[in-house]
Design a protein around this motif. Structure first.
Motif, PDB file in Angstrom:
ATOM      1  N   LEU A 158      11.409  47.077-103.015  1.00 47.08           N
ATOM      2  CA  LEU A 158      10.391  47.426-102.013  1.00 47.08           C
ATOM      3  C   LEU A 158      10.853  47.199-100.577  1.00 47.08           C
ATOM      4  O   LEU A 158      10.686  48.094 -99.728  1.00 47.08           O
ATOM      5  N   PRO A 159      11.460  46.057-100.230  1.00 43.30           N
ATOM      6  CA  PRO A 159      11.901  45.889 -98.835  1.00 43.30           C
ATOM      7  C   PRO A 159      12.910  46.943 -98.400  1.00 43.30           C
ATOM      8  O   PRO A 159      12.846  47.448 -97.274  1.00 43.30           O
ATOM      9  N   TYR A 160      13.859  47.284 -99.276  1.00 47.18           N
ATOM     10  CA  TYR A 160      14.859  48.288 -98.916  1.00 47.18           C
ATOM     11  C   TYR A 160      14.218  49.658 -98.724  1.00 47.18           C
ATOM     12  O   TYR A 160      14.565  50.383 -97.786  1.00 47.18           O
ATOM     13  N   VAL A 161      13.307  50.015 -99.620  1.00 46.63           N
ATOM     14  CA  VAL A 161      12.638  51.320 -99.507  1.00 46.63           C
ATOM     15  C   VAL A 161      11.850  51.391 -98.206  1.00 46.63           C
ATOM     16  O   VAL A 161      11.884  52.413 -97.496  1.00 46.63           O
ATOM     17  N   LEU A 162      11.147  50.324 -97.857  1.00 48.20           N
ATOM     18  CA  LEU A 162      10.403  50.297 -96.595  1.00 48.20           C
ATOM     19  C   LEU A 162      11.345  50.404 -95.398  1.00 48.20           C
ATOM     20  O   LEU A 162      11.030  51.058 -94.408  1.00 48.20           O
TER      21      LEU A 162
END
Length: 267
Positions: A91-95
């Motif tokens: 999730l952090p990378y996608v954001l």
């Protein structure tokens, strides 16, 4: 061919190339995000087994027998658990990829603010998961179990039914905890304002209480325990929106003042 026509064709090509460039960047963002989710899924496949062992060893699962009613039940729940882990890890990378895609259209100060959304969104998601699993889910399961006992029913749960029940509570709650981030983002876009949020406070409270009633067992205590955090999140959203709105107004005022000074100097 006239110069105007040539100029129109050149401008049309530039716009078309700009659109193509944006689509190319979006394609890169999607490919990178899916690649990281794929790598995280491999990690999820490794971590899923000990996580399932932990979930079986703690209440309320420790007091029941997990049954499978189909040959694919074990595989299905293993893959679902691995996918949830993969989504949480990536999730952090996608954001961050989404932020990189919209960054060229933002001012430097907006880029900084948008980048700050990433850890906030991830933290709120994990907070929502923790709240749903450790507080909301045990209440919901305890309520359904007591109802079954009062009706004289034998509790025999399938592993798919158990985790479907759990995920149907955890995931919506985790998404509801993104409310401050969503409101802050909409404020930056100029779609909502603090005054609008304050005027809509009664309607919002009613909607949040309705959501709390839908995701909790039908008893007042459970509804109250879920509605209160949602209301607190809404009030936090108003405070964040007001702060973002003041900053945005100040920046716009500063930009307008600089434009006026430039106009005077040119005059």
């Amino acid at each position: 061919m006239s110069l105007a026509k040539k100029g129109g064709e050149v401008m049309g090509q530039e716009k078309e190339m700009t659109l193509v460039d944006h689509l190319g960047d979006l394609r890169k963002v999607i490919i990178r995000s899916l690649s990281v989710v794929g790598v995280a899924l491999v990690i999820g496949l490794v971590v899923a087994s000990p996580l399932l062992d932990y979930l079986k060893a703690v209440p309320p699962a420790s007091g029941i027998a997990w049954n499978v009613f189909s040959p694919w039940d074990a595989v299905g729940i293993y893959m679902k658990c691995a996918l949830v882990i993969a989504l949480a890890v990536s999730l952090p990378y996608v954001l961050h990829q989404v932020w990189g895609f919209v960054r060229p259209g933002l001012r430097p100060e907006e880029q900084y603010v948008a980048l700050r959304y990433i850890p906030g969104a991830a933290a709120l998601f994990l907070l929502g998961v923790a709240f749903a699993y450790f507080i909301l889910f045990p209440m919901a399961y305890g309520f359904t179990s007591k109802m079954a006992q009062r009706m004289g029913l034998q509790e025999t749960y399938g592993v798919i039914q158990y985790f479907t029940f759990m995920f149907n509570i955890i995931l919506p709650t985790a998404l509801l905890f993104q409310l401050p981030v969503v409101v802050l983002f909409l404020t930056r876009l100029g779609i909502v304002t603090p005054s609008l949020l304050r005027r809509m406070r009664k309607v919002a409270y009613l909607a949040l209480v309705a959501i709390a009633v839908l995701v909790t067992p039908p008893d007042f205590i459970s509804d109250f325990l879920v509605a209160i955090p949602l209301v607190v999140l809404y009030e936090l959203s108003i405070l964040l929106s007001a702060r973002a709105y003041r900053q945005q107004q100040a920046l716009e005022g500063q930009a307008a003042g600089e434009n006026n000074v430039s106009s005077v100097q040119l005059g």
